[in-house]
Design an enzyme around this catalytic site. Structure first.
Site, PDB file in Angstrom:
ATOM      1  N   HIS A  24      41.769  35.122  45.692  1.00  0.00           N
ATOM      2  CA  HIS A  24      41.508  34.749  44.297  1.00  0.00           C
ATOM      3  C   HIS A  24      40.729  33.441  44.202  1.00  0.00           C
ATOM      4  O   HIS A  24      39.961  33.238  43.267  1.00  0.00           O
ATOM      5  CB  HIS A  24      42.813  34.690  43.500  1.00  0.00           C
ATOM      6  CG  HIS A  24      43.494  33.402  43.655  1.00  0.00           C
ATOM      7  ND1 HIS A  24      43.176  32.354  42.844  1.00  0.00           N
ATOM      8  CD2 HIS A  24      44.357  32.969  44.571  1.00  0.00           C
ATOM      9  CE1 HIS A  24      43.869  31.325  43.268  1.00  0.00           C
ATOM     10  NE2 HIS A  24      44.584  31.679  44.305  1.00  0.00           N
ATOM     11  N   GLU A  38      42.017  51.782  44.009  1.00  0.00           N
ATOM     12  CA  GLU A  38      42.051  50.720  45.010  1.00  0.00           C
ATOM     13  C   GLU A  38      43.134  50.940  46.054  1.00  0.00           C
ATOM     14  O   GLU A  38      43.388  50.100  46.891  1.00  0.00           O
ATOM     15  CB  GLU A  38      42.204  49.353  44.337  1.00  0.00           C
ATOM     16  CG  GLU A  38      43.286  49.255  43.287  1.00  0.00           C
ATOM     17  CD  GLU A  38      43.311  47.904  42.576  1.00  0.00           C
ATOM     18  OE1 GLU A  38      42.695  46.935  43.050  1.00  0.00           O
ATOM     19  OE2 GLU A  38      43.975  47.814  41.537  1.00  0.00           O
ATOM     20  N   ASP A  62      40.885  45.565  47.246  1.00  0.00           N
ATOM     21  CA  ASP A  62      42.148  46.115  47.727  1.00  0.00           C
ATOM     22  C   ASP A  62      41.941  47.391  48.533  1.00  0.00           C
ATOM     23  O   ASP A  62      42.615  47.599  49.528  1.00  0.00           O
ATOM     24  CB  ASP A  62      43.079  46.391  46.540  1.00  0.00           C
ATOM     25  CG  ASP A  62      43.764  45.111  46.087  1.00  0.00           C
ATOM     26  OD1 ASP A  62      44.245  44.374  46.964  1.00  0.00           O
ATOM     27  OD2 ASP A  62      43.791  44.833  44.881  1.00  0.00           O
ATOM     28  N   CYS A 120      34.365  47.358  40.639  1.00  0.00           N
ATOM     29  CA  CYS A 120      34.518  45.971  40.209  1.00  0.00           C
ATOM     30  C   CYS A 120      35.001  45.084  41.355  1.00  0.00           C
ATOM     31  O   CYS A 120      35.276  43.911  41.155  1.00  0.00           O
ATOM     32  CB  CYS A 120      35.429  45.877  38.998  1.00  0.00           C
ATOM     33  SG  CYS A 120      37.048  46.586  39.293  1.00  0.00           S
TER      34      CYS A 120
HETATM   35  C1  PEP Z   1      39.846  44.843  43.638  1.00  0.00           C
HETATM   36  O1  PEP Z   1      40.910  44.997  44.219  1.00  0.00           O
HETATM   37  O2  PEP Z   1      38.744  45.168  44.121  1.00  0.00           O
HETATM   38  C2  PEP Z   1      39.802  44.228  42.301  1.00  0.00           C
HETATM   39  C3  PEP Z   1      38.689  44.181  41.604  1.00  0.00           C
HETATM   40  O3  PEP Z   1      40.944  43.666  41.817  1.00  0.00           O
HETATM   41  P1  PEP Z   1      41.559  42.257  42.292  1.00  0.00           P
HETATM   42  O4  PEP Z   1      40.526  41.571  43.141  1.00  0.00           O
HETATM   43  O5  PEP Z   1      41.869  41.511  41.048  1.00  0.00           O
HETATM   44  O6  PEP Z   1      42.758  42.693  43.056  1.00  0.00           O
HETATM   45 MG    MG Z   2      42.770  44.826  43.150  1.00  0.00          MG
END
Ligand code: PEP
Ligand code: MG
Length: 585
Positions: free
Chosen positions: A190, A432, A456, A503
């Site tokens: 993050h 994911e 993920d 995403c």
């Molecule tokens: C992902 O897992 O690719 C995603 C976009 O969600 P996050 O990074 O918030 O887990």
């Molecule tokens: Mg994710």
């Protein structure tokens, strides 16, 4: 000194280090006289009482907000405070060693943690985090220290930390942060995602950055190459100042494409949208020419505050986002708590495998009150703009149906109160988890769209912890297993007449644009700053070439070869891109 880490957010930052370690206290071994011992014992008792009062207050708040079950974990914290053995050992050693109580206490604390870590009993091992947590609180009270935060930075700095928690980044004084450098983490942790959103150069996974730097050191952070230089000489400063302005120029040139569509030379149109963590990013999203928001990570709204946000508070925030996007789509992802995004105010129990644990939709389905409040807030916002809703971490049809059922209840509640919402609000599932990727033909029948969460999906299909810098070299978006899953998701979506977006961070990597385009991806969602370059790439390719490249890439045996092949092809199709990129090297 030059350190090499994982490039997490592009650009160059040059500035002073601010060494941030929110929870490490400096405890000096101050000598005391025999006559000071009673005063030290009183100080210790006072710190224990203060700590107890603090924990009871948190427990009360959690009980009110989440019920007694969640507040129960604090009973374990209170038990640590009453541990006679620990208290007596501190007092005994204080009398023998004649050192200040904070020093003695921190030594006893370390000893306890070491002993517990060596035990085979899982239950006792789990008590380590309770002891550590309570111990830090006691120390803080003994030292009269305020917990440090990044919210009151007084000058522009580069933040150097072991790691930054989501609440650290959410509350920090953003204008004064020029760059991030952390010891741990990977490209999709993050901290990296947040740095990209804020357009702050960042290097993560440096392992020993905090040990090698002190506040006030001068630092160069090259987030494009993953290089950090401590106290650079004149020549390095000159080189990197030049690189910094070239990078800014490179970005500026591309931003000119902002109002052009993401359409290939032979007329194939895709959508490029932005990922956001906080509503403050919208101006940048619009400035970079996003066609909408492909992922709004709503959990950050829960992070920079003491309690949980109320339904109304959430509604106002969501309404603000959809209104500002004036008709462009906004995909709101429901709360994705867990993994490396935890909420301090919820004090979720410590887990051995948080990424495989009580995360995202699993947490929400277990907390219908919290979940429904968010769903109602999103639905209410849908009356004010183009809102779509998406569930994270869906593992299969059953879980998706449960989530939709709660959504239907939320809709019913609003209808009963005559509150307006878009009754045709589109619903999507994030794909994911490998189980979802392999059953997406079934999932596609239940939703209006898919968004592939590669951050993920890669970690779960390759068994690579996405935030562990030691195995980051294995985190390969082009691994044949990942490519096959992506292809399966896109094809299943298309066969069922739904659109498929992505995403995860992979969607914003220029090197993967050609491949993803060729695989048939309909929507690319990425940090706002990455949009212009991706638009440039798509506008300079032919869809039929991209399809041929994807087809061949799917036959290659290793991720390395896929990457080499697609990069070679990309340079062949757009020789200019390499030249442009080289100019900032
Ligand atoms: C992902 O897992 O690719 C995603 C976009 O969600 P996050 O990074 O918030 O887990
Ligand atoms: Mg994710």
């Amino acid at each position: 000194m030059i350190l090499k880490g994982i490039p997490a957010s592009p650009g160059v930052a040059i500035g002073k280090v601010f060494l941030f370690d929110a929870r490490r206290f400096i405890v000096s071994a101050r000598k005391i006289k025999e006559s000071d011992i009673p005063t030290e014992i009183v100080r210790f008792e006072e710190a224990l009482i203060k700590t107890r009062t603090e924990i009871v207050a948190i427990q009360k708040k959690i009980t009110k907000e989440m019920g007694t079950h969640h507040a129960e974990i604090f009973n374990a914290h209170l038990l640590v405070l009453e541990d006679r053995m620990l208290i007596e050992e501190v007092i005994d050693r204080l009398k023998k060693e004649h050192k200040c109580v904070e020093h003695v206490f921190s030594r006893v604390l370390d000893k306890y943690i070491k002993v517990f870590s060596k035990m085979n009993d899982e239950y006792l091992k789990e008590r380590i985090s309770d002891i550590d947590d309570v111990g830090k609180r006691i120390l803080k009270n003994l030292l009269g220290a305020k917990e440090k935060s990044l919210s009151d930075l007084k000058e522009k700095v580069i933040v150097v930390a072991y790691d930054l928690s989501p609440s650290d980044t959410a509350t920090m004084h953003k204008k004064n942060v020029m760059g991030f450098v952390t010891d741990i983490g990977g490209r999709t942790s993050h901290t990296a995602i947040m740095a990209k959103s804020l357009e702050i150069p960042a290097v993560v996974g440096l392992e020993k950055a905090t040990a090698r730097m002190s506040s006030g050191d001068i630092l160069i952070v090259d987030g494009t190459e993953g290089i950090v230089i401590i106290n650079p000489d004149k020549a390095a400063l000159k080189k990197y100042h030049a690189r910094q302005s070239q990078f800014v120029k490179f970005e500026k040139n591309l931003v000119n494409l902002k109002d052009e569509p993401a359409q290939t030379i032979d007329g194939h149109r895709v959508e490029i949208s932005a990922n956001i963590e906080m509503p403050e990013e919208i101006d940048s999203v619009i400035a970079h020419g996003a066609e909408g928001i492909g992922l709004y990570r709503t959990e950050y709204l829960y992070m920079n505050k003491k309690g949980l946000p109320s339904e109304d508070e959430q509604f106002e925030a969501y309404k603000n986002v959809v209104t500002k996007l004036s008709g462009a789509p906004v995909i709101m992802r429901t709360l994705d708590l867990g993994g490396d995004k935890f909420l301090s105010q919820l004090e979720v129990p410590h887990e051995m495998n948080p990424f495989l644990g009580w995360r995202a939709i699993r947490f929400c389905l277990a907390q219908p009150k919290i979940f429904k409040a968010q769903l109602r807030a999103i639905l209410r916002a849908s009356a004010f703009g183009n809102t779509k809703l998406m569930f994270p971490m869906i593992s299969g049809v059953e879980e998706l149906r449960q989530a939709i059922e709660v959504l239907n209840e939320a809709k019913q509640e609003l209808r009963a109160k005559n509150i307006k919402f878009d009754k045709d609000v589109e619903i999507g599932a994030m794909i994911e988890i490998p189980s979802a990727a392999l059953t997406c033909d079934l999932l596609a029948k239940e939703v209006d769209f898919f968004s592939i969460g590669t951050n993920d999906l890669i970690q779960y299909s390759l068994a690579i912890d996405r935030v562990n810098e030691k195995i980051a070299y294995l985190y390969k978006p082009t691994h044949p297993a990942v490519l096959r899953l992506i292809k399966n998701i896109i094809d299943a979506g298309h066969r069922n007449k739904i659109w498929v977006g992505m995403c995860g961070e992979m969607a914003g990597e220029p090197g993967f644009g050609l491949l993803l385009l060729g695989l048939g991806l309909d929507e690319f969602s990425m940090s706002a700053a990455a949009i212009p370059e991706m638009k440039y790439i798509i506008r300079n390719l032919k869809f039929k070439d991209a399809q041929a490249v994807a087809e061949e890439a799917l036959t290659l045996p290793t991720g390395e070869e896929v990457e080499e092949f697609t990069n070679k092809k990309l340079n062949e199709f757009i020789p200019n891109l390499k030249k442009m990129r080289r100019s900032i090297k």
